[in-house]
Design an enzyme around this catalytic site. Structure first.
Site, PDB file in Angstrom:
ATOM      1  N   GLY A  11     -31.027 -45.349  72.628  1.00 10.44           N
ATOM      2  CA  GLY A  11     -30.303 -45.629  71.391  1.00 10.44           C
ATOM      3  C   GLY A  11     -31.169 -46.401  70.413  1.00 10.44           C
ATOM      4  N   ARG A  72     -32.731 -38.206  74.194  1.00 11.35           N
ATOM      5  CA  ARG A  72     -32.540 -38.324  75.630  1.00 11.35           C
ATOM      6  C   ARG A  72     -33.390 -37.254  76.314  1.00 11.35           C
ATOM      7  NH1 ARG A  72     -29.962 -43.244  75.811  1.00 11.35           N
ATOM      8  NH2 ARG A  72     -28.287 -43.286  74.268  1.00 11.35           N
ATOM      9  N   ASP A 103     -32.740 -50.086  78.857  1.00 11.86           N
ATOM     10  CA  ASP A 103     -32.823 -49.924  80.309  1.00 11.86           C
ATOM     11  C   ASP A 103     -33.453 -48.592  80.721  1.00 11.86           C
ATOM     12  OD1 ASP A 103     -30.996 -48.677  82.785  1.00 11.86           O
ATOM     13  OD2 ASP A 103     -31.724 -50.708  83.162  1.00 11.86           O
ATOM     14  N   THR A 125     -32.587 -52.902  71.868  1.00 10.10           N
ATOM     15  CA  THR A 125     -31.218 -52.442  72.085  1.00 10.10           C
ATOM     16  C   THR A 125     -30.247 -53.436  71.470  1.00 10.10           C
ATOM     17  OG1 THR A 125     -29.480 -52.121  73.759  1.00 10.10           O
ATOM     18  CG2 THR A 125     -31.365 -53.472  74.391  1.00 10.10           C
ATOM     19  N   ASP A 127     -27.345 -54.042  72.449  1.00 11.87           N
ATOM     20  CA  ASP A 127     -26.452 -54.623  73.455  1.00 11.87           C
ATOM     21  C   ASP A 127     -26.941 -55.954  74.017  1.00 11.87           C
ATOM     22  OD1 ASP A 127     -24.654 -52.527  73.272  1.00 11.87           O
ATOM     23  OD2 ASP A 127     -25.609 -51.366  74.858  1.00 11.87           O
ATOM     24  N   ASP A 129     -28.851 -56.513  76.526  1.00 10.90           N
ATOM     25  CA  ASP A 129     -28.520 -56.455  77.955  1.00 10.90           C
ATOM     26  C   ASP A 129     -29.723 -56.249  78.863  1.00 10.90           C
ATOM     27  OD1 ASP A 129     -29.101 -53.891  77.175  1.00 10.90           O
ATOM     28  OD2 ASP A 129     -27.391 -52.950  78.173  1.00 10.90           O
ATOM     29  N   ARG A 171     -21.081 -51.159  76.616  1.00  7.84           N
ATOM     30  CA  ARG A 171     -20.522 -50.467  77.781  1.00  7.84           C
ATOM     31  C   ARG A 171     -20.550 -51.341  79.026  1.00  7.84           C
ATOM     32  NH1 ARG A 171     -23.765 -46.632  77.704  1.00  7.84           N
ATOM     33  NH2 ARG A 171     -25.126 -47.206  79.445  1.00  7.84           N
TER      34      ARG A 171
END
Length: 318
Positions: A11, A72, A103, A125, A127, A129, A171
């Site tokens: 992303g 992707r 990730d 990212t 996120d 994360d 997510r």
């Protein structure tokens, strides 16, 4: 090392362009050639590679998204796909690779490193994360985008005396929801890291109504449930709400100064590591200091969310 490559994968995140720019300019400063790999690992397999110079990355530091595009690639998860990628790297004379992403991107970088090709991961990212780093490129910009939306929605919530449920990305990680909820003064925040109690949420809302509160903001991370599902559950408890799903608006926009600086420092350090012939590493920030650590740590170590912020948000929303 005479030539390195750079790609963005997964992303997109605001600040990726600033990171690409820093990789190119830092490498050129040290007399290294740079190859840009378009469309992530898919482009690597397909050989969508071209040389980048100073002009190639001019006027992109302020732009969101990624100049190198992203895609992707299921094929890269296979041994055949990885061998094709290495063949392309050798064909173009690339001796080291900077991978900017999250990730999944790190997993690809680790796979190439294990096959003898040095890679360095740069965390990009929204996120936030990635284990091993306190912050990732894009998080600050996305956070400010969400806060801006919360402020605007609150104006409407106040005017019409309604309860709004705002769904944000996240997510598996709730940092975006947590930080935005605290900064935006949300009455309730639901994140994947904390088990939610619907009855408690309803009680908090009813207590607010009883003391004359006319509107509320609920922030829910997509990993908990959709805003629509939460609205249905609250409707069954006789609580009427309105739903706003922010979606991909959170990914776009000009990166904040913080994300531009973070991207520049992370990417420059990644180039330094490759110059030192060190691969299989990730770059990050801990306690406001740029660090590098083993890529495998990003998969073995658990990302810790600051739950004291969650507690604080509940205390301040009484």
């Amino acid at each position: 090392m005479k030539k390195i490559g750079v790609l963005t994968s997964g992303g997109d995140a605001p600040g990726m362009n600033a990171a690409v720019r820093a990789v190119v300019r830092k490498a050129l400063y040290h007399d290294l050639e740079v190859a840009g790999i378009y469309y992530g690992y898919q482009g690597l397999i397909d050989g969508q590679i071209e040389s980048l110079d100073r002009g190639s990355v001019g006027d992109i530091i302020q732009r969101g998204g990624t100049k190198l595009h992203s895609a992707r690639c299921l094929e890269f998860k296979t041994e055949e796909g990885q061998l094709k990628a290495i063949e392309q790297l050798k064909k173009h004379g690339i001796e080291g690779l900077v991978v900017i992403g999250g990730d999944g991107s790190y997993q690809g970088a680790l796979a190439l490193t294990k096959r003898g090709f040095p890679c360095v991961g740069v965390p990009g990212t929204i996120d936030n994360d990635i284990p091993g780093t306190d912050y990732t490129i894009g998080f600050d910009t996305a956070l400010n985008t969400v806060i801006d939306c919360i402020d605007k929605i609150r104006d409407t919530a106040t005017s019409h005396e309604r309860t709004f449920i705002i769904e944000v990305m996240g997510r598996d990680a709730g940092d975006l929801a947590l930080w935005a909820g605290l900064a935006g003064g949300a009455e309730t925040i639901l994140i994947p890291e904390v088990q939610h109690d619907l009855d408690e949420l309803v009680t908090r809302l009813e207590q607010g109504y009883d003391r004359g509160k006319k509107h509320s903001i609920i922030i829910v991370a997509e990993g908990v449930m959709s805003a629509s599902d939460l609205a249905k559950k609250l409707s069954e408890k006789d609580i009427e709400t309105r739903v706003s799903v922010l979606g991909h608006i959170q990914r776009g926009g000009s990166p904040t100064a913080r994300d531009r600086v973070l991207a520049s420092t992370f990417a420059a350090r990644a180039v330094e590591l490759l110059i030192e012939n060190r691969g299989g590493l990730a770059v990050g920030m801990r306690n406001h200091v740029v660090v590098d650590y083993d890529l495998e740590e990003a998969f073995k170590k658990e990302r810790n969310t600051d739950l004291s912020m969650y507690t604080l948000s509940k205390e301040l929303s009484i």
